[in-house]
Design a protein around this motif. Sequence first.
Motif, PDB file in Angstrom:
ATOM      1  N   UNK A  80     -10.804  -5.500  -0.796  1.00 38.18           N
ATOM      2  CA  UNK A  80     -12.250  -5.604  -0.564  1.00 38.18           C
ATOM      3  C   UNK A  80     -12.884  -4.249  -0.249  1.00 38.18           C
ATOM      4  N   UNK A  81     -14.198  -4.190  -0.422  1.00 37.87           N
ATOM      5  CA  UNK A  81     -15.007  -3.095   0.095  1.00 37.87           C
ATOM      6  C   UNK A  81     -15.515  -3.542   1.462  1.00 37.87           C
ATOM      7  N   UNK A  82     -15.277  -2.737   2.497  1.00 43.80           N
ATOM      8  CA  UNK A  82     -15.691  -3.101   3.852  1.00 43.80           C
ATOM      9  C   UNK A  82     -16.980  -2.355   4.200  1.00 43.80           C
TER      10      UNK A  82
ATOM     11  N   UNK B 239      -3.730   0.537   7.486  1.00 46.87           N
ATOM     12  CA  UNK B 239      -3.023   0.603   6.217  1.00 46.87           C
ATOM     13  C   UNK B 239      -2.300  -0.655   5.789  1.00 46.87           C
ATOM     14  N   UNK B 240      -2.462  -1.749   6.539  1.00 44.16           N
ATOM     15  CA  UNK B 240      -1.745  -2.968   6.165  1.00 44.16           C
ATOM     16  C   UNK B 240      -2.404  -3.712   4.998  1.00 44.16           C
ATOM     17  N   UNK B 241      -3.665  -3.342   4.676  1.00 46.81           N
ATOM     18  CA  UNK B 241      -4.381  -4.030   3.596  1.00 46.81           C
ATOM     19  C   UNK B 241      -5.033  -2.989   2.681  1.00 46.81           C
ATOM     20  N   UNK B 242      -4.752  -3.026   1.379  1.00 49.36           N
ATOM     21  CA  UNK B 242      -5.426  -2.100   0.445  1.00 49.36           C
ATOM     22  C   UNK B 242      -6.932  -2.377   0.418  1.00 49.36           C
ATOM     23  N   UNK B 243      -7.726  -1.319   0.505  1.00 50.74           N
ATOM     24  CA  UNK B 243      -9.180  -1.446   0.509  1.00 50.74           C
ATOM     25  C   UNK B 243      -9.764  -0.648  -0.660  1.00 50.74           C
TER      26      UNK B 243
END
Length: 379
Positions: free
Chosen positions: A192-194, A211-215
């Motif tokens: 996602x884009x945050x 870093x646990x989730x690709x953004x």
Amino acid sequence: MFPFDPSRQSRRRASRSLTRTTRQMTGQLTRSLESAAKSVTKSAAKSVTKAVTRSTEQAIRETRKATVRSVKRTVRDTEKAIAAAVTRQGAERGVEVARKPRGQFVTVDGMPVHVIVRGRGRPVVLVHGNGTMAEDFSICGLIDRLAARYWVIAIDRPGFGYTGRPRHRIWTAQAQAVLLHRVLEQLGVERPLIVGHSWGTIVALALAADGRRPLRGLVLLSGSYFPGHRTDAALIAPLAVPGLGDAMRAMVPAKVSASLTAQSFRQVFWPQPVPARFTARFPIEIAAAATQLRAVSEDAASMNAAVTGLQRRYAGLTLPVSILAGDADAIVKATEHSVRLHTTIPGSTLRLLPGLGHMIHYGARLTVERAIDDLMKLK
């Protein structure tokens, strides 16, 4: 045989011997009695001390329980009073006050988290600031506008809107980032884009640094990124102390609480006026309730600690980052935070919006949309 007739000297020797023997026996008996008395005294003293200690500890426990019950009862009564006062005010203005959640609930470890989900396509996640809620992005029009081309997820952070804030956990920025990760995981959101506003930018940065989730990237609006003195945070810090904060909030009359909340919005929108649609639609009864006020004070008090831990990791961020801020922001000075962050994160972009305050997603919504579109175009 002659009858026994001891001499005077013999009688004196016998008398002295008898006296010595008597003294020795008396001394031994006295010492034995004293030793026995000491033992009995020590034993009695220990028994008395233990009894007094047990009694004192029991009294302390009962006093603590009574205090906790009193504070909880006061907080409940205050929440009811606030709700009743706001309901009366709404009725007088002809405004519907009883509101239902506009979104859905995602349960993480038994905790229901309220999220507003709209649209379809690539995901954009909106994280609100301190004192507001996901509904803020709906009122400014950002959710509906973005939902025309993206899958939009707006989350109520812990203690805000319709999401609770359990007391058994300390809700640091990192803890909130983990919760956001778990919610997106359950919704099946990938890369996602945050988009974070104000305090929400700290959660966005914590999620990126973890870093646990690709953004796909970050869009940061009106954020506070480095430790420093904030008058509003210093004033509200005592309300974050457990127990004391509850008691202090409970002593504030409902009308005063609602009035102070409304006044704070005038400050965050300055120099722009509070939009009429915000006044009409923002759920002031939720923002002025004890649970959200506790969340506001705890987040404000922990802000410096949160950014202190994060700032050494900014230079290592490699994802696209777009930074936006109003140069007339009365809450966060853009030069001290947004400009400095831009020089710290390699490859980031910066937009300073002339004449705008803290709530730039109202005053410059189209500019915010363009910043989102620019990052969404990147692979």
